[in-house]
Write an enzyme that holds these catalytic residues in place. Structure first.
Site, PDB file in Angstrom:
ATOM      1  N   LEU A 264      61.971  23.249  32.127  1.00 46.01           N
ATOM      2  CA  LEU A 264      60.667  23.879  31.953  1.00 46.01           C
ATOM      3  C   LEU A 264      60.970  25.359  31.742  1.00 46.01           C
ATOM      4  O   LEU A 264      60.857  26.177  32.660  1.00 46.01           O
ATOM      5  CB  LEU A 264      59.803  23.698  33.206  1.00 46.01           C
TER       6      LEU A 264
ATOM      7  N   LEU B   4      49.869  21.997  28.191  1.00 46.62           N
ATOM      8  CA  LEU B   4      51.017  21.196  27.764  1.00 46.62           C
ATOM      9  C   LEU B   4      50.517  19.871  27.209  1.00 46.62           C
ATOM     10  O   LEU B   4      49.588  19.272  27.760  1.00 46.62           O
ATOM     11  CB  LEU B   4      51.957  20.948  28.938  1.00 46.62           C
TER      12      LEU B   4
ATOM     13  N   VAL C 231      42.756   9.488  25.756  1.00 48.05           N
ATOM     14  CA  VAL C 231      41.491  10.130  25.386  1.00 48.05           C
ATOM     15  C   VAL C 231      41.660  11.653  25.308  1.00 48.05           C
ATOM     16  O   VAL C 231      41.021  12.308  24.490  1.00 48.05           O
ATOM     17  CB  VAL C 231      40.356   9.754  26.365  1.00 48.05           C
TER      18      VAL C 231
ATOM     19  N   VAL D 122      38.525   6.470  21.733  1.00 47.18           N
ATOM     20  CA  VAL D 122      38.960   5.260  22.437  1.00 47.18           C
ATOM     21  C   VAL D 122      37.696   4.528  22.873  1.00 47.18           C
ATOM     22  O   VAL D 122      36.880   5.092  23.597  1.00 47.18           O
ATOM     23  CB  VAL D 122      39.801   5.637  23.689  1.00 47.18           C
TER      24      VAL D 122
ATOM     25  N   ILE E 260      58.807  28.338  32.797  1.00 48.67           N
ATOM     26  CA  ILE E 260      58.569  28.374  34.245  1.00 48.67           C
ATOM     27  C   ILE E 260      59.854  28.746  34.975  1.00 48.67           C
ATOM     28  O   ILE E 260      59.847  29.488  35.960  1.00 48.67           O
ATOM     29  CB  ILE E 260      58.016  27.018  34.734  1.00 48.67           C
TER      30      ILE E 260
HETATM   31  C1  TPP Z   1      48.934  21.144  31.779  1.00 46.05           C
HETATM   32  C2  TPP Z   1      49.894  22.259  32.064  1.00 46.05           C
HETATM   33  N1  TPP Z   1      50.602  22.253  33.214  1.00 46.05           N
HETATM   34  C3  TPP Z   1      51.485  23.253  33.456  1.00 46.05           C
HETATM   35  C4  TPP Z   1      51.631  24.301  32.597  1.00 46.05           C
HETATM   36  C5  TPP Z   1      52.581  25.441  32.929  1.00 46.05           C
HETATM   37  N2  TPP Z   1      53.702  25.506  31.999  1.00 46.05           N
HETATM   38  C6  TPP Z   1      53.703  26.404  30.969  1.00 46.05           C
HETATM   39  S1  TPP Z   1      55.078  26.328  30.056  1.00 46.05           S
HETATM   40  C7  TPP Z   1      55.735  25.115  31.030  1.00 46.05           C
HETATM   41  C8  TPP Z   1      57.106  24.569  30.735  1.00 46.05           C
HETATM   42  C9  TPP Z   1      57.243  24.207  29.326  1.00 46.05           C
HETATM   43  O1  TPP Z   1      58.462  23.580  29.113  1.00 46.05           O
HETATM   44  P1  TPP Z   1      58.827  23.118  27.661  1.00 46.05           P
HETATM   45  O2  TPP Z   1      57.660  22.471  27.003  1.00 46.05           O
HETATM   46  O3  TPP Z   1      60.062  22.303  27.721  1.00 46.05           O
HETATM   47  O4  TPP Z   1      59.048  24.482  26.868  1.00 46.05           O
HETATM   48  P2  TPP Z   1      60.121  25.667  27.068  1.00 46.05           P
HETATM   49  O5  TPP Z   1      59.447  26.716  27.891  1.00 46.05           O
HETATM   50  O6  TPP Z   1      61.343  25.104  27.741  1.00 46.05           O
HETATM   51  O7  TPP Z   1      60.376  26.134  25.670  1.00 46.05           O
HETATM   52  C10 TPP Z   1      54.863  24.773  32.061  1.00 46.05           C
HETATM   53  C11 TPP Z   1      55.154  23.732  33.096  1.00 46.05           C
HETATM   54  C12 TPP Z   1      50.835  24.277  31.423  1.00 46.05           C
HETATM   55  N3  TPP Z   1      50.874  25.253  30.518  1.00 46.05           N
HETATM   56  N4  TPP Z   1      50.006  23.235  31.183  1.00 46.05           N
END
Ligand code: TPP
Length: 591
Positions: free
Chosen positions: A476, A421, A51, A25, A479
């Site tokens: 989530l 994430l 970015v 960027v 979590i």
């Molecule tokens: C930047 C970041 N913040 C928080 C987390 C913690 N975290 C791990 S998995 C998750 C939820 C994921 O939800 P989703 O992508 O919908 O997947 P699912 O577990 O429902 O398959 C979170 C909040 C992370 N890994 N990275």
């Protein structure tokens, strides 16, 4: 001597080091570098929408092909801080990426100038080198050193920060006589390999743990050859998945927590010797160390000397690049085989195979809403050995590791240690850019997908077709399950009144519309029988339109993948170690 701006000299070094693509960027403080990029015409630039996205694309690009170094570029201030997550992810998984940032003029660095941030200090802990280059004449040397560092020893990222006045200063530099600096990778000696071989040959039930270093070093074929020579089953780590094909008779499954197979845990507990190569004894692989280590001895081979003994003291450690070590392991194993010095381990390998046959988890469910396990069953049907999977974190990633099949190195591209994430969309785009011929299939939960879905616009603009399976539970998921331990279900629901899936209720974000709005194609699936046709249709859409294609699967809101005895292998380890009360029925007696 040719005279040019330091920015142009930096671009010339990139070109000479083999860089053909960059993700980034632009911004005021990096514009001289962009001017040099335009003038040189040697490097194609992909304009990202965030970015952080550029940094993850660079990582996907590096991981797709041996020797690739993904480059991400941003301006001063927030662009650098945005890329810190990408640097962390790359450093955690030992991936070389080069991050180039603009900076305020040298004389203004300590004056709280607009977008002047001390990025070299911020990036320091997550890079092999982070340097604000204050002298223009140092720029070619700094960039050259960046490549040497990224390629030597344990690979990892480097950040080069270029103050805007430094970029514009003219220096003497001769690109024609530029030569990359030598790269150093330690190699095991014959004596070291023979000592490890003697330990392996003395063991009754040896296992090889194959880590990401084997994939990185392009040593997967050697690993398989070695395992076949000595007859030892292989347990790949999450980062090493693909180093031995899933259907190979000596592939014993992945052990550990969550992203693991029950049969691999059982085999690991039954072993008496583990040879780890290019792995780091990650806690998601080992689970509780006491249980993991009890009753077996360990040899650890790693390229980075300070990794030996970091997690626990092995019985023997070797500092070596995985390719160099496996080359010698194969040499010695051949000699020992011909001399009749290799014991027959067929019975042990057969017992591991028997566990693999009997301790599979169930995937076939016909229920509506769809259960996640069924999605992976259908993906295995739809996608062949050539598929390159990209995933990051969540229940979706965990289930993918349990149920999908990977047959080749660099075909499971996962942010193993950092798990940020939002990584999946940009990393998949980086893989597409590096390997346009590949079938790239990304997998996300809905939350991971929402983190950086703006990057889909990059896929549409630059024609980077890949298939993204989003398993949408509107939660989530991971979590929510972790919150069970706190007896709560708090701040983890993603649903709100927006779209309704028949018989299920509201699911909040309309991912199909969002993807289409960004110029991609999208299909939504709610019935198990529609999964395979949707995946097949998505492949056609990718080929026709050359853009990312979303397949959104509406899952049951609260997934019933068991996280206790099924997924939490700390519990499984204990059960398998001889707790008859909970022991699953189909386990062979432990030796
Ligand atoms: C930047 C970041 N913040 C928080 C987390 C913690 N975290 C791990 S998995 C998750 C939820 C994921 O939800 P989703 O992508 O919908 O997947 P699912 O577990 O429902 O398959 C979170 C909040 C992370 N890994 N990275």
């Amino acid at each position: 001597m040719p005279r040019m701006t330091a920015a142009r000299a930096a671009v010339e070094v990139l070109r000479a080091e083999g860089v053909t693509d960059a993700f980034g960027v632009p911004g005021a403080a990096i514009n001289p570098f962009y001017a040099a990029l335009r003038d040189s015409g040697a490097i194609e630039h992909v304009l990202t929408r965030h970015v952080e996205g550029a940094s993850h694309m660079a990582e996907g690009y590096s991981r797709a092909k041996a020797g690739n170094i993904g480059v991400c570029i941003g301006t001063s201030g927030p662009a650098g801080t945005d890329m810190v997550t990408g640097l962390y992810s790359a450093s955690a998984d030992s991936v070389p990426i080069l991050c180039i940032t603009g900076q305020a003029p040298v004389a203004r660095l300590h004056k709280e100038d607009f977008q002047a941030v001390d990025i070299e200090s911020i990036a320091g802990p997550v890079t092999k080198l982070a340097m604000t280059v204050r002298e223009a004449a140092q720029v070619p040397g700094a960039v050259s050193k960046a490549f040497q560092l990224m390629r030597s020893g344990r690979p990892g990222p480097v950040l080069i920060d270029l103050p805007v006045d430094v970029q514009q200063t003219e220096i003497e530099f001769d690109p024609d006589t530029y030569a990359p600096l030598p790269v150093h990778r330690p190699a095991a000696s014959r004596a070291q390999i023979e000592k490890a071989m003697a330990m392996l040959a003395a063991a009754q039930r040896p296992l090889i743990v194959s880590g990401g270093g084997v994939v990185q070093a392009e040593a997967s074929a050697l690993l398989v050859e070695f395992a076949e020579l000595v007859g030892a089953p292989v347990v790949p780590t999450l980062m090493g998945w693909g180093s031995i094909p899933d259907d190979h008779p000596l592939m014993a499954g992945m052990a550990g927590l969550q992203t693991a197979h029950r049969y691999a845990n059982a085999s690991l507990l039954a072993s008496d010797f583990v040879l780890g190569i290019g792995n780091r004894w990650a806690n998601r692989h080992t689970g509780g160390l006491e249980k993991y280590r009890q009753g077996r001895s360990f040899v650890h081979v790693d390229i980075e000397p300070t990794q030996i003994g970091r997690i626990f003291a092995p019985d023997y450690g070797i500092v070596s690049d995985a390719h160099a070590a496996l080359t010698r392991f194969v040499e010695v194993a051949r000699v020992w085989r011909d001399a009749g010095r290799l014991p027959d381990r067929t019975a042990w390998a057969d017992s591991c195979r028997a566990r693999k046959q009997t301790m599979q988890r169930r995937t076939h469910f016909d229920t509506v809403p769809i259960k996640p396990q069924r999605v992976y069953e259908e993906m295995n049907r739809a996608f062949g050995a050539e598929t390159r999977y990209v995933s990051t974190i969540g229940l979706s990633q965990i289930a993918a590791a349990q149920f999908l099949h990977v047959y080749r190195p660099r075909h499971w591209i996962n942010a193993g240690q950092a798990g940020p994430l939002g990584w999946t969309v940009p990393a998949a785009l980086g893989v597409c850019r590096a390997a346009p011929e590949a079938t790239v299939v990304a997998l996300s939960g809905d939350y991971d997908f929402q983190f950086m879905l703006e990057e889909l616009a990059v896929g549409a603009q630059f024609n980077l077709p890949y298939l993204h399976v989003v398993v949408n539970n509107s939660y989530l998921g991971l979590i929510r399950q972790a919150q069970r331990g706190f007896d709560m279900d708090y701040c983890v629901q993603l649903s709100y009144e927006n779209i309704n899936s028949p018989g299920i209720g509201s699911y909040g974000v309309d991912h199909v519309k969002v993807a289409e709005g960004l110029g991609c194609k999208a299909i939504r699936v709610s019935e198990p029988a529609d999964l395979l046709p949707a995946l097949e249709e998505a492949k056609k859409l990718m080929a026709t339109h050359q853009v990312p294609v979303l397949v959104e699967v509406i899952l049951e809101p609260v997934t019933n993948i068991a996280m206790g005895t099924e997924l939490d292998n700390t519990v499984e380890f204990e059960e398998l170690a001889g707790n008859p009360k909970h022991a699953p029925t189909a386990i062979l007696p432990l030796a």
